[in-house]
Design an enzyme around this catalytic site. Structure first.
Site, PDB file in Angstrom:
ATOM      1  N   TYR A 110       0.819  -1.219   0.000  1.00  7.16           N
ATOM      2  CA  TYR A 110       0.000   0.000   0.000  1.00  7.16           C
ATOM      3  C   TYR A 110       0.854   1.271   0.000  1.00  7.16           C
ATOM      4  O   TYR A 110       0.314   2.377  -0.069  1.00  7.16           O
ATOM      5  CB  TYR A 110      -1.069  -0.005   1.089  1.00  7.16           C
ATOM      6  N   LYS A 121       5.279   4.395   4.674  1.00  3.32           N
ATOM      7  CA  LYS A 121       5.940   3.364   3.846  1.00  3.32           C
ATOM      8  C   LYS A 121       6.270   3.937   2.464  1.00  3.32           C
ATOM      9  O   LYS A 121       7.304   3.601   1.876  1.00  3.32           O
ATOM     10  CB  LYS A 121       5.051   2.131   3.699  1.00  3.32           C
TER      11      LYS A 121
HETATM   12  C1  HXC Z   1      -6.703   5.087  17.030  1.00  2.00           C
HETATM   13  C2  HXC Z   1      -4.710   4.945  18.188  1.00  2.00           C
HETATM   14  C3  HXC Z   1      -4.774   3.519  18.166  1.00  2.00           C
HETATM   15  C4  HXC Z   1      -5.893   2.917  17.525  1.00  2.00           C
HETATM   16  C5  HXC Z   1      -2.950   4.133  19.195  1.00  2.00           C
HETATM   17  N1  HXC Z   1      -3.570   5.265  18.827  1.00  2.00           N
HETATM   18  N2  HXC Z   1      -3.648   3.037  18.808  1.00  2.00           N
HETATM   19  N3  HXC Z   1      -5.661   5.714  17.622  1.00  2.00           N
HETATM   20  N4  HXC Z   1      -6.830   3.743  16.949  1.00  2.00           N
HETATM   21  N5  HXC Z   1      -6.029   1.587  17.465  1.00  2.00           N
HETATM   22  C6  HXC Z   1      -3.130   6.623  19.122  1.00  2.00           C
HETATM   23  C7  HXC Z   1      -3.153   6.909  20.605  1.00  2.00           C
HETATM   24  O1  HXC Z   1      -4.478   7.223  21.044  1.00  2.00           O
HETATM   25  C8  HXC Z   1      -2.214   8.093  20.699  1.00  2.00           C
HETATM   26  O2  HXC Z   1      -2.848   9.288  20.284  1.00  2.00           O
HETATM   27  C9  HXC Z   1      -1.187   7.766  19.636  1.00  2.00           C
HETATM   28  O3  HXC Z   1      -1.788   6.819  18.738  1.00  2.00           O
HETATM   29  C10 HXC Z   1       0.080   7.174  20.219  1.00  2.00           C
HETATM   30  O4  HXC Z   1      -0.286   6.024  20.963  1.00  2.00           O
HETATM   31  P1  HXC Z   1       0.682   5.408  22.072  1.00  2.00           P
HETATM   32  O5  HXC Z   1       0.123   4.097  22.483  1.00  2.00           O
HETATM   33  O6  HXC Z   1       0.961   6.442  23.108  1.00  2.00           O
HETATM   34  O7  HXC Z   1       2.013   5.257  21.227  1.00  2.00           O
HETATM   35  P2  HXC Z   1       3.175   4.246  21.344  1.00  2.00           P
HETATM   36  O8  HXC Z   1       3.260   3.624  22.693  1.00  2.00           O
HETATM   37  O9  HXC Z   1       4.348   4.962  20.809  1.00  2.00           O
HETATM   38  O10 HXC Z   1       2.743   3.067  20.337  1.00  2.00           O
HETATM   39  C11 HXC Z   1       2.892   3.195  18.948  1.00  2.00           C
HETATM   40  C12 HXC Z   1       1.787   2.436  18.231  1.00  2.00           C
HETATM   41  C13 HXC Z   1       1.672   0.999  18.772  1.00  2.00           C
HETATM   42  C14 HXC Z   1       2.047   2.451  16.743  1.00  2.00           C
HETATM   43  C15 HXC Z   1       0.467   3.167  18.514  1.00  2.00           C
HETATM   44  O11 HXC Z   1       0.579   0.320  18.158  1.00  2.00           O
HETATM   45  C16 HXC Z   1       2.930   0.222  18.562  1.00  2.00           C
HETATM   46  O12 HXC Z   1       3.944   0.478  19.178  1.00  2.00           O
HETATM   47  N6  HXC Z   1       2.925  -0.777  17.703  1.00  2.00           N
HETATM   48  C17 HXC Z   1       4.121  -1.580  17.420  1.00  2.00           C
HETATM   49  C18 HXC Z   1       3.748  -2.907  16.931  1.00  2.00           C
HETATM   50  C19 HXC Z   1       2.902  -2.877  15.716  1.00  2.00           C
HETATM   51  O13 HXC Z   1       2.031  -2.009  15.520  1.00  2.00           O
HETATM   52  N7  HXC Z   1       3.108  -3.851  14.844  1.00  2.00           N
HETATM   53  C20 HXC Z   1       2.262  -4.011  13.711  1.00  2.00           C
HETATM   54  C21 HXC Z   1       3.063  -3.843  12.536  1.00  2.00           C
HETATM   55  S1  HXC Z   1       2.252  -4.652  11.220  1.00  2.00           S
HETATM   56  P3  HXC Z   1      -3.506  10.358  21.329  1.00  2.00           P
HETATM   57  O14 HXC Z   1      -4.009  11.432  20.447  1.00  2.00           O
HETATM   58  O15 HXC Z   1      -4.570   9.617  22.069  1.00  2.00           O
HETATM   59  O16 HXC Z   1      -2.360  10.813  22.231  1.00  2.00           O
HETATM   60  C22 HXC Z   1       2.523  -3.759   9.903  1.00  2.00           C
HETATM   61  C23 HXC Z   1       2.126  -4.493   8.642  1.00  2.00           C
HETATM   62  C24 HXC Z   1       1.760  -3.581   7.543  1.00  2.00           C
HETATM   63  O17 HXC Z   1       3.002  -2.681   9.936  1.00  2.00           O
HETATM   64  C25 HXC Z   1       1.638  -4.262   6.192  1.00  2.00           C
HETATM   65  C26 HXC Z   1       0.513  -5.225   6.017  1.00  2.00           C
HETATM   66  C27 HXC Z   1       0.468  -5.888   4.671  1.00  2.00           C
END
Ligand code: HXC
Length: 264
Positions: free
Chosen positions: A148, A163
């Site tokens: 994407y 990306k």
């Molecule tokens: C809406 C969200 C949310 C959700 C987080 N936020 N999750 N908003 N829906 N589901 C918002 C929060 O409310 C906050 O905003 C802001 O994002 C930051 O959130 P934090 O939890 O404080 O951030 P942090 O601890 O830094 O976490 C980062 C993250 C988290 C991206 C939000 O999910 C993470 O660390 N993920 C790492 C693992 C991961 O996602 N792996 C998947 C990769 S798969 P506010 O405004 O409330 O402060 C992938 C595949 C893609 O990428 C390709 C597929 C083909």
């Protein structure tokens, strides 16, 4: 499991997000092919488990706990790896953050969190590795993106934009460094059966079925399949490939546009 195909003996690779999923699979595959692995990520426990598995394979493994969003910490981490092992042959920018959200409900912080991890984190790690690779006159960088990046996808505006930025960065640096020994490529995995991607992108059974239905091959990739393709791009067999994307998605993005029933 495929037999090892590369000879990475004496080489050192750094894999970000190496504590789980595709990152761990790439780390283990590099180790199976004889290389030394350092994994970097936020949480020490999963990294230590990867290192344990690397050592079980008889390879050398190490971990650094740091956040790719922290440019200073990343530079210190990379410098310490080169100090310890004397070299850095490969960097895999795999660390990612993602969640599905309608764009109008995405907060500035949510946008920033994903763009910081994916786009800024990739650049910070790359700029930290580059001086060492340029000094050695050799290095391979692999960025994990998603298809994407070019076709877009509703609900992933932050990740798709980040990306796409990584893809543009890859093509730019490929040319900038082509004459100085660094190759930089992307791999674009389709839906891969990992806990992280599942939680972020297909959290329900119905969601999982919908994703599966979008893959012409009708199945998820395994992390090992993605890792096997990554080995090729990191290896000398890919010596003339730079600025390229290898899509490993079971035909998912090409199969997207279906008008009517083409028949069996
Ligand atoms: C809406 C969200 C949310 C959700 C987080 N936020 N999750 N908003 N829906 N589901 C918002 C929060 O409310 C906050 O905003 C802001 O994002 C930051 O959130 P934090 O939890 O404080 O951030 P942090 O601890 O830094 O976490 C980062 C993250 C988290 C991206 C939000 O999910 C993470 O660390 N993920 C790492 C693992 C991961 O996602 N792996 C998947 C990769 S798969 P506010 O405004 O409330 O402060 C992938 C595949 C893609 O990428 C390709 C597929 C083909």
């Amino acid at each position: 499991m495929t037999p090892p195909r590369e000879d990475f003996a004496g080489r050192v690779a750094l894999v970000t997000g190496g504590g789980s999923g595709i990152g761990r699979a790439i780390a283990l595959e590099y180790a199976r092919n004889g290389g030394t692995i350092v994994v970097l990520g936020r949480r020490p426990e999963p990294l230590e488990e990867t290192v344990r598995l690397v050592k079980e394979l008889g390879a050398t493994g190490d971990s650094v706990a740091c956040d790719v969003r922290d440019a200073g910490a990343v530079t210190a981490a990379v410098d310490s790896i080169v100090e310890r092992y004397g070299r850095l042959d490969a960097l895999v920018n795999n660390a990612a953050g993602n969640f599905v959200v309608p764009a109008e409900r995405l907060s500035p912080n949510g946008w920033r969190a994903v763009v910081d991890i994916v786009l800024n984190g990739t650049f910070f790690c790359t700029r930290a590795a580059a001086p060492h690779m340029l000094a050695a006159g050799r290095g391979a960088i692999l960025n994990v993106i998603a298809t994407y990046a070019w076709h877009g996808h509703p609900g992933t505006v932050h990740s798709a934009a980040a990306k796409a930025g990584v893809l543009a960065m890859t093509r730019t640096l490929a040319v900038e460094w082509a004459g100085r020994g660094i190759r930089i490529n992307c791999i674009a995995p389709g839906p891969t059966d990992t806990a992280g991607a599942g939680a972020a992108l297909w959290a329900t059974d119905a969601g999982r079925e919908r994703v599966l239905g979008s893959v012409p091959m009708g199945r998820f990739a395994t992390p090992e399949e993605i890792a096997d393709c990554a080995m090729f791009l990191l290896s000398d067999r890919a010596a003339y490939i730079t600025g390229e994307v290898l899509t490993v998605d079971g035909g998912q993005w090409l199969g997207k546009a279906i008008y009517g029933d083409p028949g069996a």
